[in-house]
Scaffold this motif. Structure first.
Motif, PDB file in Angstrom:
ATOM      1  N   ILE A  59      46.128  41.592  44.924  1.00 46.49           N
ATOM      2  CA  ILE A  59      45.601  42.216  43.697  1.00 46.49           C
ATOM      3  C   ILE A  59      44.265  42.855  44.043  1.00 46.49           C
ATOM      4  O   ILE A  59      43.384  42.195  44.614  1.00 46.49           O
ATOM      5  N   ILE A  60      44.114  44.119  43.715  1.00 47.46           N
ATOM      6  CA  ILE A  60      42.881  44.838  44.021  1.00 47.46           C
ATOM      7  C   ILE A  60      42.340  45.471  42.731  1.00 47.46           C
ATOM      8  O   ILE A  60      43.081  46.151  42.012  1.00 47.46           O
ATOM      9  N   TRP A  61      41.083  45.183  42.474  1.00 46.78           N
ATOM     10  CA  TRP A  61      40.356  45.866  41.390  1.00 46.78           C
ATOM     11  C   TRP A  61      39.177  46.606  42.009  1.00 46.78           C
ATOM     12  O   TRP A  61      38.487  46.057  42.873  1.00 46.78           O
ATOM     13  N   SER A  62      38.965  47.833  41.568  1.00 44.33           N
ATOM     14  CA  SER A  62      37.721  48.488  41.972  1.00 44.33           C
ATOM     15  C   SER A  62      36.556  47.845  41.209  1.00 44.33           C
ATOM     16  O   SER A  62      36.751  47.142  40.199  1.00 44.33           O
ATOM     17  N   ASP A  63      35.349  48.098  41.682  1.00 39.07           N
ATOM     18  CA  ASP A  63      34.188  47.407  41.121  1.00 39.07           C
ATOM     19  C   ASP A  63      34.038  47.619  39.617  1.00 39.07           C
ATOM     20  O   ASP A  63      33.679  46.695  38.879  1.00 39.07           O
ATOM     21  N   HIS A  64      34.356  48.816  39.149  1.00 37.27           N
ATOM     22  CA  HIS A  64      34.071  49.093  37.740  1.00 37.27           C
ATOM     23  C   HIS A  64      35.075  48.422  36.809  1.00 37.27           C
ATOM     24  O   HIS A  64      34.808  48.275  35.618  1.00 37.27           O
ATOM     25  N   VAL A  65      36.233  48.024  37.313  1.00 40.34           N
ATOM     26  CA  VAL A  65      37.175  47.300  36.464  1.00 40.34           C
ATOM     27  C   VAL A  65      36.571  45.954  36.057  1.00 40.34           C
ATOM     28  O   VAL A  65      36.744  45.491  34.924  1.00 40.34           O
ATOM     29  N   VAL A  67      33.452  45.472  35.537  1.00 37.00           N
ATOM     30  CA  VAL A  67      32.495  45.813  34.479  1.00 37.00           C
ATOM     31  C   VAL A  67      33.215  45.982  33.147  1.00 37.00           C
ATOM     32  O   VAL A  67      32.766  45.492  32.104  1.00 37.00           O
ATOM     33  N   ILE A  68      34.345  46.678  33.159  1.00 37.43           N
ATOM     34  CA  ILE A  68      35.091  46.936  31.925  1.00 37.43           C
ATOM     35  C   ILE A  68      35.523  45.631  31.269  1.00 37.43           C
ATOM     36  O   ILE A  68      35.404  45.457  30.054  1.00 37.43           O
ATOM     37  N   PHE A  69      35.997  44.686  32.065  1.00 39.04           N
ATOM     38  CA  PHE A  69      36.485  43.426  31.507  1.00 39.04           C
ATOM     39  C   PHE A  69      35.390  42.367  31.391  1.00 39.04           C
ATOM     40  O   PHE A  69      35.638  41.274  30.870  1.00 39.04           O
ATOM     41  N   GLY A  70      34.193  42.677  31.890  1.00 37.78           N
ATOM     42  CA  GLY A  70      33.112  41.701  31.831  1.00 37.78           C
ATOM     43  C   GLY A  70      33.391  40.485  32.703  1.00 37.78           C
ATOM     44  O   GLY A  70      32.998  39.361  32.361  1.00 37.78           O
ATOM     45  N   ARG A  71      34.054  40.702  33.829  1.00 40.17           N
ATOM     46  CA  ARG A  71      34.441  39.603  34.714  1.00 40.17           C
ATOM     47  C   ARG A  71      33.550  39.581  35.949  1.00 40.17           C
ATOM     48  O   ARG A  71      33.209  40.627  36.518  1.00 40.17           O
ATOM     49  N   ASP A  72      33.166  38.380  36.353  1.00 39.14           N
ATOM     50  CA  ASP A  72      32.323  38.225  37.538  1.00 39.14           C
ATOM     51  C   ASP A  72      33.092  38.685  38.778  1.00 39.14           C
ATOM     52  O   ASP A  72      34.234  38.289  39.001  1.00 39.14           O
ATOM     53  N   ARG A  73      32.428  39.507  39.592  1.00 37.05           N
ATOM     54  CA  ARG A  73      33.073  40.019  40.804  1.00 37.05           C
ATOM     55  C   ARG A  73      33.488  38.878  41.727  1.00 37.05           C
ATOM     56  O   ARG A  73      34.536  38.941  42.388  1.00 37.05           O
ATOM     57  N   ALA A  74      32.696  37.815  41.766  1.00 37.83           N
ATOM     58  CA  ALA A  74      33.006  36.702  42.660  1.00 37.83           C
ATOM     59  C   ALA A  74      34.246  35.937  42.221  1.00 37.83           C
ATOM     60  O   ALA A  74      34.865  35.241  43.033  1.00 37.83           O
ATOM     61  N   ARG A 117      35.260  41.472  25.355  1.00 41.86           N
ATOM     62  CA  ARG A 117      34.315  41.364  26.459  1.00 41.86           C
ATOM     63  C   ARG A 117      33.055  40.685  25.946  1.00 41.86           C
ATOM     64  O   ARG A 117      32.216  41.317  25.300  1.00 41.86           O
ATOM     65  N   GLY A 118      32.970  39.399  26.193  1.00 41.70           N
ATOM     66  CA  GLY A 118      31.852  38.646  25.652  1.00 41.70           C
ATOM     67  C   GLY A 118      31.934  38.592  24.139  1.00 41.70           C
ATOM     68  O   GLY A 118      32.929  38.144  23.558  1.00 41.70           O
ATOM     69  N   ASP A 119      30.873  39.083  23.495  1.00 42.09           N
ATOM     70  CA  ASP A 119      30.822  39.070  22.034  1.00 42.09           C
ATOM     71  C   ASP A 119      31.249  40.397  21.414  1.00 42.09           C
ATOM     72  O   ASP A 119      31.106  40.590  20.206  1.00 42.09           O
TER      73      ASP A 119
END
Length: 410
Positions: A59-65, A67-74, A117-119
Motif C-alpha cells: 500500500i502506497i500513499w503519497s505524503d499529501h494523502v 495530510v488529507i486524512f489527518g493521519r500520522d505519516r509514521a 479529520r479530527g474535529d
C-alpha cells in the motif's frame, strides 16, 4: 622493486567515467527537483496519489494523502477495507459503489464523499482505476483530492444567489405596494382632462429602480368658481415614507383649496404643515390658479423649477416668483406671479426627475426639456408628453417624475 597499482581514487577519471559520474549527479538533482515539484503540485491541488497492490499487499500513499486524512505519516497507509472508517455516516455507499465498480468491472470510476479529520468534516473526491497485469486484476491506483474549499465556495455562491433572489422578490413586492399606494393617491397617472377652453394632460413616470420611487405628485381640478387648480410637487426622500408624506401634503392642499385663497397663502399653509407635522421632511411645489376665460395663470412656487411656456413653436422657462422650499423656514413669505396665456399656448409643469440625471448637469437636462417642449401641441398633449419623454432620454433610473401639461384652446 615491487609495483603499486594506483586506486581508482588516485588515478584521474577517464572521459567516459567523468561523463557517467556527471550524468548520475544530474539524474539525482533532477529526481530531487522533480520530487520537490511533485510535492508542491500536490499541496497546490490539495491532492495525493494512492496505490493498493493486490498481489504483493503493498500500500502506497503519497505524503499529501496523509495530510488529507489527518493521519500520522509514521502510522503508515491503510487498506481499502479500513478506508471506510474515515467516511462520514451516510456517505459509505458512495465509497462502496466506487470500489465495486473498480474491483468487479475492472473499469475506472470516481466518487465524492465526506470524511472526518479530527474535529472537522472534509469533502474528498477519489478517482480509481484498476492495476492491470497479464494474469488478471492486480489492485487499484488513483488520486484523492480534498475539495472542501471548492464545495464551501459553491455553497456560499448558492446562498448568495438565494439571498439575491429573495431581495429581488422583496424589491418587486415593495415596488408593487408603492405603486399601488401611489395609484390610490394619484388616480390619474396618465391621460387628459378636458375643461372649459383648456385641455390638461398628466403623466407620472416611475423610476426604473424600485428604491428610487419618491414623493412626486400633481393636482389638476376644476374649482367651484370656474378656475382650475394646477399644482405639482416633490417631497424629499424615497420609498414608503416619502409617499406617505406626499399623500398628506396633497390631501391637505385639496382641502385648503376650498377656502378660495390665492396660491401664496396656500403655500404658506403647506409650509406650516411640513414644518410642524412632517418631521425631517422638505418639499418643493408649483401651485397656481388658471382662469380659462381670461387665460390668466396666477401662481407661486416653493423651491421648485419654474414651468415652461410654449408659444408659436418657441419655448422658455418662466421667471419664478420668490419662494423657499416647504419645510425650510417660517420667516420667508411666498410671492405671486401672473402669466398671461394665449390661444394655442402650452404650459408645462414638471418635477426635477424629468431633467436631472447623474450623467449630465441640470442645465443640460433643462435645455433638453425646453427643446423637446417646443413640439407639444395643445390639442394632443397626451401623445406629446410621450414624445417629450423619449426625446430627453426616457424614464429616469434614479428618480420618478411628474408632468402636467396645459393647452389653451379656442
Amino acid at each position: 622493486m615491487v609495483g603499486v597499482v594506483p586506486s581508482s581514487q588516485d588515478r584521474p577519471l577517464t572521459a567516459a567515467e567523468l561523463v557517467k559520474q556527471l550524468t548520475e549527479q544530474q539524474a539525482e538533482r533532477d529526481a530531487a527537483l522533480l520530487s520537490v515539484q511533485l510535492a508542491h503540485a500536490q499541496r497546490l491541488g490539495n491532492m495525493g496519489w494512492v496505490r493498493w497492490d493486490a498481489r504483493t499487499g503493498e500500500i502506497i500513499w503519497s505524503d499529501h494523502v496523509y495530510v488529507i486524512f489527518g493521519r500520522d505519516r509514521a502510522s503508515g497507509p491503510v487498506g481499502l477495507a479500513e478506508l471506510a472508517a474515515y467516511v462520514e455516516p451516510g456517505d459509505e455507499q458512495a465509497l462502496e459503489r466506487l470500489l465495486a465498480t473498480v474491483g468487479q468491472g475492472g473499469a475506472a470510476g470516481h466518487a465524492e464523499f465526506r470524511i472526518r479529520r479530527g474535529d472537522e468534516v472534509r469533502n474528498v473526491r477519489m478517482v480509481l482505476e484498476p492495476l492491470q497485469a497479464p494474469d488478471g486484476h492486480a489492485g487499484v491506483h488513483g488520486v484523492i483530492q480534498d475539495i472542501t474549499g471548492r464545495r464551501r465556495a459553491e455553497r456560499m455562491m448558492s446562498e448568495s444567489r438565494r439571498q439575491l433572489l429573495e431581495e429581488r422578490e422583496k424589491a418587486a413586492e415593495d415596488r408593487t405596494v408603492m405603486l399601488t399606494l401611489r395609484e390610490a393617491i394619484l388616480p390619474a397617472h396618465s391621460g387628459y382632462l378636458d375643461l372649459t377652453r383648456t385641455r390638461v394632460a398628466v403623466r407620472y413616470v416611475p423610476a426604473e429602480k424600485t428604491a428610487s420611487l419618491g414623493g412626486d405628485w400633481f393636482e389638476a381640478a376644476a374649482l367651484p368658481d370656474g378656475r382650475v387648480l394646477l399644482a405639482i410637487g416633490d417631497v424629499s426622500g424615497h420609498g414608503l415614507p416619502a409617499i406617505a408624506h406626499m399623500a398628506q401634503l396633497r390631501h391637505a392642499l385639496v382641502g385648503l383649496t376650498m377656502t378660495g385663497q390665492p396660491a401664496d397663502r396656500l403655500l404658506g399653509w403647506l409650509n406650516e404643515l411640513v414644518m410642524h407635522r412632517l418631521d425631517d421632511t422638505t418639499a418643493t411645489c408649483v401651485l397656481g390658479h388658471l382662469d380659462p376665460v381670461s387665460r390668466t395663470f396666477t401662481w407661486g412656487q416653493a423651491g421648485h423649477l419654474a414651468p415652461i411656456l410654449v408659444r408659436d413653436g418657441c419655448a422658455h422657462q418662466l421667471i419664478a416668483p420668490r419662494g423657499v422650499l416647504l419645510g425650510a423656514t417660517c420667516d420667508q413669505p411666498y410671492h405671486l406671479a401672473v402669466t398671461q396665456l394665449q390661444e394655442g399656448d402650452v404650459l408645462l409643469l414638471f418635477t426635477d426627475g424629468l431633467v436631472e440625471r447623474r450623467t449630465r448637469d441640470l442645465d443640460a437636462g433643462l435645455e433638453l426639456a425646453v427643446g423637446a417642449a417646443r413640439e407639444l401641441p395643445p390639442f394632443d398633449l397626451d401623445a406629446g408628453l410621450d414624445r417629450l419623454l423619449e426625446a430627453i432620454g426616457g424614464p429616469n433610473p434614479e428618480d420618478d417624475a411628474c408632468l402636467l401639461a396645459i393647452g389653451m384652446l379656442a
